[in-house]
Design a protein around this motif. Structure first.
Motif, mmCIF file in Angstrom:
data_model
loop_
_atom_site.group_PDB
_atom_site.id
_atom_site.type_symbol
_atom_site.label_atom_id
_atom_site.label_comp_id
_atom_site.label_asym_id
_atom_site.label_seq_id
_atom_site.Cartn_x
_atom_site.Cartn_y
_atom_site.Cartn_z
ATOM 1 N N LEU A 42 12.266 -8.795 -3.953
ATOM 2 C CA LEU A 42 13.359 -7.856 -4.220
ATOM 3 C C LEU A 42 13.444 -6.780 -3.146
ATOM 4 O O LEU A 42 14.537 -6.399 -2.713
ATOM 5 N N LEU A 43 12.285 -6.313 -2.699
ATOM 6 C CA LEU A 43 12.264 -5.319 -1.622
ATOM 7 C C LEU A 43 12.835 -5.900 -0.325
ATOM 8 O O LEU A 43 13.648 -5.265 0.348
ATOM 9 N N LEU A 44 12.407 -7.116 0.003
ATOM 10 C CA LEU A 44 12.894 -7.754 1.228
ATOM 11 C C LEU A 44 14.395 -8.030 1.153
ATOM 12 O O LEU A 44 15.114 -7.830 2.137
ATOM 13 N N LEU A 45 14.855 -8.478 0.004
ATOM 14 C CA LEU A 45 16.285 -8.734 -0.160
ATOM 15 C C LEU A 45 17.079 -7.446 0.030
ATOM 16 O O LEU A 45 18.115 -7.435 0.704
ATOM 17 N N GLY A 46 16.580 -6.350 -0.524
ATOM 18 C CA GLY A 46 17.236 -5.055 -0.341
ATOM 19 C C GLY A 46 17.263 -4.635 1.119
ATOM 20 O O GLY A 46 18.278 -4.135 1.617
ATOM 21 N N GLU A 47 16.153 -4.849 1.819
ATOM 22 C CA GLU A 47 16.098 -4.519 3.249
ATOM 23 C C GLU A 47 17.078 -5.368 4.046
ATOM 24 O O GLU A 47 17.760 -4.865 4.946
ATOM 25 N N LEU A 48 17.140 -6.647 3.711
ATOM 26 C CA LEU A 48 18.054 -7.535 4.418
ATOM 27 C C LEU A 48 19.499 -7.099 4.205
ATOM 28 O O LEU A 48 20.277 -7.027 5.154
ATOM 29 N N ILE A 61 23.225 -15.748 0.621
ATOM 30 C CA ILE A 61 23.050 -16.436 -0.658
ATOM 31 C C ILE A 61 21.741 -17.212 -0.668
ATOM 32 O O ILE A 61 21.058 -17.265 -1.685
ATOM 33 N N VAL A 62 21.358 -17.788 0.469
ATOM 34 C CA VAL A 62 20.053 -18.453 0.552
ATOM 35 C C VAL A 62 18.939 -17.439 0.298
ATOM 36 O O VAL A 62 17.968 -17.725 -0.410
ATOM 37 N N ALA A 63 19.092 -16.235 0.827
ATOM 38 C CA ALA A 63 18.103 -15.176 0.597
ATOM 39 C C ALA A 63 18.071 -14.794 -0.884
ATOM 40 O O ALA A 63 16.990 -14.630 -1.466
ATOM 41 N N PHE A 64 19.239 -14.652 -1.501
ATOM 42 C CA PHE A 64 19.293 -14.382 -2.941
ATOM 43 C C PHE A 64 18.573 -15.488 -3.714
ATOM 44 O O PHE A 64 17.834 -15.217 -4.660
ATOM 45 N N MET A 81 18.949 -13.064 -13.511
ATOM 46 C CA MET A 81 20.358 -12.999 -13.897
ATOM 47 C C MET A 81 21.061 -11.824 -13.215
ATOM 48 O O MET A 81 22.221 -11.924 -12.831
ATOM 49 N N GLU A 82 20.345 -10.724 -13.027
ATOM 50 C CA GLU A 82 20.919 -9.589 -12.285
ATOM 51 C C GLU A 82 21.180 -9.981 -10.827
ATOM 52 O O GLU A 82 22.222 -9.637 -10.266
ATOM 53 N N LEU A 83 20.233 -10.704 -10.230
ATOM 54 C CA LEU A 83 20.413 -11.154 -8.851
ATOM 55 C C LEU A 83 21.586 -12.121 -8.743
ATOM 56 O O LEU A 83 22.360 -12.062 -7.785
ATOM 57 N N LEU A 84 21.710 -13.005 -9.726
ATOM 58 C CA LEU A 84 22.827 -13.937 -9.708
ATOM 59 C C LEU A 84 24.152 -13.183 -9.795
ATOM 60 O O LEU A 84 25.106 -13.518 -9.078
ATOM 61 N N SER A 104 22.926 -20.290 -8.203
ATOM 62 C CA SER A 104 23.116 -20.632 -9.614
ATOM 63 C C SER A 104 22.045 -21.609 -10.086
ATOM 64 O O SER A 104 21.511 -21.478 -11.189
ATOM 65 N N ALA A 105 21.718 -22.581 -9.240
ATOM 66 C CA ALA A 105 20.668 -23.545 -9.591
ATOM 67 C C ALA A 105 19.321 -22.848 -9.733
ATOM 68 O O ALA A 105 18.538 -23.162 -10.645
ATOM 69 N N ALA A 106 19.050 -21.885 -8.865
ATOM 70 C CA ALA A 106 17.795 -21.126 -8.973
ATOM 71 C C ALA A 106 17.766 -20.310 -10.262
ATOM 72 O O ALA A 106 16.717 -20.187 -10.908
ATOM 73 N N ALA A 107 18.908 -19.761 -10.662
ATOM 74 C CA ALA A 107 18.974 -18.991 -11.902
ATOM 75 C C ALA A 107 18.758 -19.901 -13.110
ATOM 76 O O ALA A 107 18.077 -19.527 -14.071
#
Length: 127
Positions: A42-48, A61-64, A81-84, A104-107
């Motif tokens: 989550l931290l890395l995604l926020g930084e990205l 989306i790949v990062a998500f 679900m929040e990330l999705l 969506s598949a990851a969720a």
């Protein structure tokens, strides 16, 4: 141990103020997914997202999806679900809804891992 080593190397690169691109972040996020390091993902995604200059919607989306996978491995389906939802808003703004399939598949996997079958089926029908 490989995932931990990859995250250490990524941290060292950040410490050297290297110009990290989406590929470097994606590799670190993949390591988070492998090691189920959901907080770090989550931290890395926020930084990205904060540093995203020329990041394509598909790459983001790949990062998500990698962050979703890390959350799924720890049973954090609510966060998944929040990330999705964030990924859906991003793709709607960019007009790249097709890229959302991976997230969506990851969720769905996160929901299945947490035995949230009704929610997983509902999401499958939405896809």
């Amino acid at each position: 141990f490989r995932s931990e080593r990859a995250l250490i190397l990524f941290g060292e690169l950040k410490g050297r103020r290297a110009d990290l691109d989406v590929a470097a972040f994606s590799a670190a996020l993949a390591a988070c997914q492998t090691g189920a390091a959901w907080r770090q993902s989550l931290l890395l995604l926020g930084e990205l997202q904060a540093s995203a200059r020329d990041v394509s919607a598909g790459s983001l989306i790949v990062a998500f999806s990698a962050a979703l996978g890390a959350c799924a491995q720890r049973g954090c389906w609510e966060i998944s679900m929040e990330l999705l939802a964030k990924a859906q808003r991003h793709t709607a703004a960019c007009g790249e809804e097709d890229a959302l399939l991976v997230a969506s598949a990851a969720a769905v996997a996160a929901l299945a891992e947490a035995a949230q079958w009704e929610k997983a089926l509902s999401l499958l029908f939405e896809m």
